[in-house]
Each structure stands twice: as structure tokens, then as C-alpha cells.
Design an enzyme around this catalytic site. Structure first.
Site, mmCIF file in Angstrom:
data_model
loop_
_atom_site.group_PDB
_atom_site.id
_atom_site.type_symbol
_atom_site.label_atom_id
_atom_site.label_comp_id
_atom_site.label_asym_id
_atom_site.label_seq_id
_atom_site.Cartn_x
_atom_site.Cartn_y
_atom_site.Cartn_z
ATOM 1 N N ARG A 82 13.703 -2.058 6.330
ATOM 2 C CA ARG A 82 13.256 -3.030 7.339
ATOM 3 C C ARG A 82 14.197 -4.221 7.378
ATOM 4 O O ARG A 82 14.982 -4.449 6.455
ATOM 5 C CB ARG A 82 11.848 -3.535 6.971
ATOM 6 C CG ARG A 82 10.850 -2.426 6.692
ATOM 7 C CD ARG A 82 9.826 -2.859 5.639
ATOM 8 N NE ARG A 82 8.943 -1.742 5.293
ATOM 9 C CZ ARG A 82 7.827 -1.472 5.943
ATOM 10 N NH1 ARG A 82 7.426 -2.245 6.926
ATOM 11 N NH2 ARG A 82 7.088 -0.439 5.598
ATOM 12 N N ASP A 121 4.768 0.974 10.818
ATOM 13 C CA ASP A 121 3.586 0.203 10.414
ATOM 14 C C ASP A 121 2.566 0.078 11.541
ATOM 15 O O ASP A 121 2.481 -0.946 12.226
ATOM 16 C CB ASP A 121 3.984 -1.183 9.898
ATOM 17 C CG ASP A 121 4.645 -1.100 8.536
ATOM 18 O OD1 ASP A 121 4.624 -0.018 7.932
ATOM 19 O OD2 ASP A 121 5.190 -2.114 8.077
ATOM 20 N N ASP A 161 9.140 -8.093 8.828
ATOM 21 C CA ASP A 161 8.963 -7.070 7.797
ATOM 22 C C ASP A 161 8.389 -5.785 8.372
ATOM 23 O O ASP A 161 8.316 -4.768 7.671
ATOM 24 C CB ASP A 161 8.074 -7.590 6.662
ATOM 25 C CG ASP A 161 6.750 -8.142 7.161
ATOM 26 O OD1 ASP A 161 6.763 -9.210 7.783
ATOM 27 O OD2 ASP A 161 5.698 -7.512 6.931
ATOM 28 N N ARG A 219 3.425 9.746 4.878
ATOM 29 C CA ARG A 219 4.229 9.548 6.079
ATOM 30 C C ARG A 219 5.698 9.756 5.756
ATOM 31 O O ARG A 219 6.124 9.654 4.604
ATOM 32 C CB ARG A 219 3.968 8.176 6.692
ATOM 33 C CG ARG A 219 4.228 6.997 5.791
ATOM 34 C CD ARG A 219 3.844 5.696 6.494
ATOM 35 N NE ARG A 219 4.235 4.533 5.703
ATOM 36 C CZ ARG A 219 4.078 3.273 6.112
ATOM 37 N NH1 ARG A 219 3.550 3.020 7.299
ATOM 38 N NH2 ARG A 219 4.451 2.265 5.343
ATOM 39 N N ASP A 248 -5.880 -4.176 -3.266
ATOM 40 C CA ASP A 248 -6.114 -2.992 -4.097
ATOM 41 C C ASP A 248 -5.172 -1.832 -3.803
ATOM 42 O O ASP A 248 -5.215 -0.807 -4.486
ATOM 43 C CB ASP A 248 -7.575 -2.532 -3.980
ATOM 44 C CG ASP A 248 -7.980 -2.182 -2.545
ATOM 45 O OD1 ASP A 248 -7.080 -1.985 -1.698
ATOM 46 O OD2 ASP A 248 -9.191 -2.108 -2.264
ATOM 47 N N ARG A 264 0.828 -1.213 0.000
ATOM 48 C CA ARG A 264 0.000 0.000 0.000
ATOM 49 C C ARG A 264 0.860 1.260 0.000
ATOM 50 O O ARG A 264 0.319 2.356 0.008
ATOM 51 C CB ARG A 264 -0.915 0.031 1.240
ATOM 52 C CG ARG A 264 -2.140 -0.796 1.148
ATOM 53 C CD ARG A 264 -3.155 -0.400 2.221
ATOM 54 N NE ARG A 264 -2.592 -0.425 3.557
ATOM 55 C CZ ARG A 264 -2.534 -1.519 4.319
ATOM 56 N NH1 ARG A 264 -2.971 -2.664 3.853
ATOM 57 N NH2 ARG A 264 -2.044 -1.472 5.535
#
Length: 513
Positions: A198, A278, A268, A191, A133, A101
Site C-alpha cells: 500500500r 480493503d 493505507d 484473500r 481482537d 486483522r
């Protein structure tokens, strides 16, 4: 905003065969793929973080900036892209993953030479969306925007949020994975972070046996984000791994300090820079419970429960060590470093607890004191944050029972109240062993223990209001989270109301976003 200052170091450093084809797929031997944001016809700005924009070197918001903030209009010099990484999810190897995303705009360097990447979250599918999506819903976007800023003002390393916007379209999600998908408002967050690298980026290159690229990636990371490392050869990679371990342990201690539970500590989702990254089914802890997890996906095993975050971070570092072994080539060093991780973490953890209690130094008897305190907190179901706020105010132990009943999530009978009274007397005796004054002790507590936490029920209420077109609570929460060690709005410094105990989004959440 001054978008001309955005550069693209990562994409220039790792050239290769990339595609703008948005079809989700495996991309072996590739660290990233160029991809354009999908674009939205009727976006609407909800909130813009002007202080952060000034801080990172973008300047003030202008009327035409909304198109950039939702990915509709890009400066000519930008090649936007998503990165590939791998990871262990709930302890299992998940192979190739990636930014499903998230789409990276580039990097901006302010006048102080500080670097920050800009990234859209929710701006469309990438090759790593795994048939999803690439959109994000309002509820998860509000949560990330506010919580990342709250963590920053609490003094905890974190990614941050520049803007939050409606996309003008609806997104279908099954919030609790219960077979009841619903339409929800879509949103995009911009952001920022010094880097979004990571553990999983290094795991991917190692798993694909792309050792040359792994070395280039590690060298790039050290050069750009670990300037204190000046050694060469294998020692350079050893120093890098040791630094990542220290940063990770320090982050975990900070999470314990404020009662933050991440919810999905997959490799991750672990920042190589020791940032909180996240924000999914996270929660600030209300009643103290080492077994608390806010993530419905983590039940019944509770792998990522509050009290396990220290050991899980160590487990994740073992996976990073495996990925870096081809560069470090010293099994004993890696084992010794990881085995000493627990020692470092628990010493830092106990020193942190000392500050929360107002102790100026850690004593041999404190381990037993902390253990007894944890047992008491769980048995009495006391609110973690409010317990320490109340501890700062208590003068007369015998008259404190009523106040502690107010911050408990259960009824305190006489037996439990007696246990509490005994503990408070032990605490009072322990304070007498301080070598600092009572005022200095109190000052230490006030700097360590926040008065305001962004609790899930507050986020729930805020999301409900924004859905109705109201922003008053958003504005109040923003002001409160910018001053977490002050009690600006007393109504926010209260335990979770009972009517929110079983409401989805308040006590438990899913990974759906």
C-alpha cells in the site's frame, strides 16, 4: 490444494528483529512481524472459490484443506507474518498502522509465472491490531468475499477471495458505534492479490527516515511488480511513481464506470498496484448522487463521496510523492506529474462516459452534455445502472416516460418528465454524430454497462440467509456476479426496494467489522 508451492519472498528480502509476541505495540524500523493465526476449534467452510484456486496454482479443494483456510494447520516451511504501514486517515496523519486483522501466509506462483499472495483476514490479533481482537464478523467477511469477486468479473483490478469460513466462535461488535455492542458470528476470509503493498508501507519508512529500507522496498516492488520499468537511478523511481499514478487514475475511472464507492480511501487503503483493496463500508450506487457516501464515519463531511474519489486519489498520491521524495529528489517532476494527473483522469473519465452512452469518440460538446446529464440524474434521482440499461432499449422517446419512472427513487412530475424528454432528444441527436453503426454503438454500451451489480440490499439479504444456515442466495449471487453483463436473474436487475431505504447495512454502513 498444493500448499507446498507457497513461497515467502517478502520475509526473506527484509530480514530483521521480529517477534511472535502478539501484544499490540509500535514496531519502529520494522516492516513486518512474524505471527501465528490464532486457530479455531470448530470451523466450517461456507464457500470455496475453486476456479480461483485452479487459476493461481493451488488446485482442487481437499477434505483436510479447511484447517489451512482458517489458519489451524500450516505447512512447515511457512513463517506467517503481518506487515506494518502508516497512513493518512480522513486527511490526518495516523502514524504507524498495519495489518490488524490480516496475516500473510506467503506467495504462490502458477505455471504462467503469475504471483499471488495469500492472506487470512480475521484469523487473530497481530502487533498492529491497536488493542483490537483481530477477528472479523460474518457480515463484513461475506461482503468482502462476494464484492471482490464481483469487481473482478466486472473487469476492475481488485484483490480476490479464495474462501469464506465460519470460525465457530462469536465476536462482539458495535455495528453502528451507537453504544449497543452485540455478539455476531465470526468468520475468516482467505484473500489473494499479486501484492498487498500500500501507499502506507512507503509512508511508514519515509516518516521513520528509514531511507535505506525505503529504497530496498521500492526496488523490491519495481523488480517484482513493475517489470516494464527498465530505467536506472532516479529515473527508475520517477517511472515507478508515474506508473502508480496512471494505475490509480485508471482504477478511479473504473469505479466511476460502475458506480462503486469505496467509503474509506485512506492512504493505507490505497494499493500500490492500482487494485481495489480493503472492502469495508463500500457500496454500489443506487440513485445517482455525486455526494453519496455509504460510510457513516464519513458524515457529515463526505470526504470520500462518490464524486470526490478522483480528487481524493490525487491527494493520496501527493502523500506518496512526499514519501518517495528522498529517492526521486526532483520537486518539479513530482509537481508536474501530480498536476497533470487531473488532466489524464478527466480525459479518461469522459472517454469512459462516451462508451457508456455508445459514442465512439469524444467531441468538444460532450463536456456540456455530460454536465447536463449529471444534473438531470441527480434531480430525477434515477438509478445509475438501470438508466443505461434502459437507454439501450429505447426506440420511441415519447413512450419512454413510464419506464424511467420505474427507475426513479422519487416521483417524476410533468416538469421533470419534460426535462427528461428534452435530454433524450439531445442524446438521440448526439448519437447521429457517431461514425459507427447503431449496432456497433449498442455493442459498445453492452460491453461497458453491467446488467447486474452487487447492491448492498442483496448482500444484506444474503448475510441474513447465511446466518440462518441457508446458502441458496449465496449460490445465486455467485453465479450472477460471474456474468455481470448478462441478465441471468432479472429479479436482481432492479432498483433498491423502498423497505430497505433506512436499514443499516443497505443504504449506510459503518467501519465496524
Amino acid at each position: 490444494m498444493n500448499l507446498k508451492n507457497i513461497k515467502q519472498t517478502f520475509i526473506e528480502t527484509f530480514p530483521g528483529d521480529f517477534s511472535k509476541n502478539p501484544i499490540q505495540r509500535n514496531t519502529p524500523k520494522v516492516l513486518f512481524s512474524t505471527i501465528d493465526p490464532v486457530g479455531f476449534d470448530q470451523p466450517e467452510l461456507i464457500i470455496f472459490n475453486e476456479k480461483l484456486s485452479e487459476e493461481i496454482g493451488l488446485g482442487k479443494f481437499e477434505n483436510n484443506d479447511l484447517d489451512f483456510l482458517v489458519g489451524n494447520s500450516l505447512p512447515e516451511n511457512l513463517k506467517t507474518y503481518a506487515t506494518a504501514y502508516a497512513g493518512h486517515q480522513f486527511g490526518n496523519w495516523a502514524e504507524q498502522l498495519g495489518d490488524g486483522r490480516a496475516i500473510i501466509a506467503g506467495e504462490i506462483i502458477n505455471e504462467l509465472g503469475e504471483k499471488n499472495e495469500l492472506q487470512w483476514k480475521g484469523a487473530g490479533a497481530t502487533p498492529y491490531s491497536r488493542h483490537a481482537d483481530g477477528r472479523a464478523v460474518l457480515r463484513s467477511s461475506v461482503r468482502e468475499y462476494l464484492m471482490s469477486e464481483a469487481m473482478h468479473h466486472l473487469g476492475i483490478p481488485t484483490t480476490r477471495a479464495l474462501s469464506l469460513s465460519f470460525t465457530g466462535e462469536n465476536v462482539v461488535r458495535d455495528m453502528m458505534y451507537s453504544g449497543n455492542p452485540q455478539e455476531e458470528k465470526g468468520a475468516v476470509v482467505v484473500r489473494t492479490a499479486e501484492s498487498f503493498l500500500r501507499f502506507g508501507h512507503f509512508e511508514l519508512m519515509s516518516a521513520q527516515k528509514e531511507i535505506d529500507t525505503l529504497q530496498k522496498l521500492t526496488d523490491f516492488t519495481i523488480k517484482n511488480y513493475f517489470p516494464e520499468i527498465t530505467s536506472e537511478g532516479e529515473q527508475k523511481y520517477k517511472d515507478f511513481f508515474q506508473s502508480v499514478c496512471t494505475k490509480t487514475a485508471d482504477l478511479m475511472v473504473d469505479w466511476f464506470r460502475v458506480g462503486f464507492v469505496h467509503g474509506v480511501m485512506n492512504t493505507d487503503n490505497m494499493s500500490i498496484l492500482g487494485l481495489t483493496i480493503d472492502y469495508g463500508p463500500f457500496s454500489m450506487m443506487d440513485e445517482y448522487d455525486l455526494n453519496f457516501t455509504p460510510n457513516t464515519t464519513d458524515l457529515p463531511g463526505r470526504r470520500y463521496a462518490f464524486g470526490k474519489q478522483g480528487q481524493i486519489s490525487q491527494w493520496n498520491l501527493w502523500q506518496l510523492a512526499n514519501a518517495l521524495f528522498a529517492l526521486i529528489k526532483d520537486e518539479k517532476f513530482l509537481e508536474d506529474t501530480l498536476n497533470s494527473y487531473g488532466t489524464y483522469f478527466w480525459e479518461a473519465h469522459d472517454k469512459m462516459l462516451c462508451r457508456k452512452f455508445g459514442f465512439n469518440e469524444l467531441k468538444d460538446t460532450d463536456e456540456e452534455f455530460f454536465s447536463n446529464w449529471q444534473g438531470l440524474m441527480q434531480e430525477l434521482q434515477l438509478d445509475y445502472t438501470l438508466f443505461f440499461n434502459l437507454l439501450e432499449k429505447i426506440n420511441d422517446i415519447s413512450n419512454a416516460k413510464t419506464e424511467f419512472q420505474k427507475i426513479s427513487y422519487t416521483f417524476l412530475d410533468e416538469v421533470k418528465l419534460k426535462k427528461l424528454e428534452n435530454f433524450l432528444q439531445i442524446y438521440k441527436d448526439r448519437l447521429e454524430k457517431n461514425t459507427i453503426s447503431k449496432n456497433e454503438s449498442l455493442d459498445l454500451m453492452k460491453k461497458t454497462n453491467p446488467k447486474f451489480l452487487l447492491r448492498n440490499y442483496l448482500l444484506f439479504e444474503c448475510i441474513e440467509e447465511i446466518n440462518k444456515g441457508k446458502t441458496e442466495m449465496l449460490e445465486k449471487l455467485t453465479k450472477a456476479l460471474e456474468n455481470p453483463y448478462e441478465e441471468i436473474f432479472p429479479e436482481f436487475s432492479a432498483k433498491r426496494p423502498t423497505n430497505y431505504d433506512d436499514i443499516s447495512g443497505c443504504s449506510m454502513l459503518s467501519c465496524s467489522s
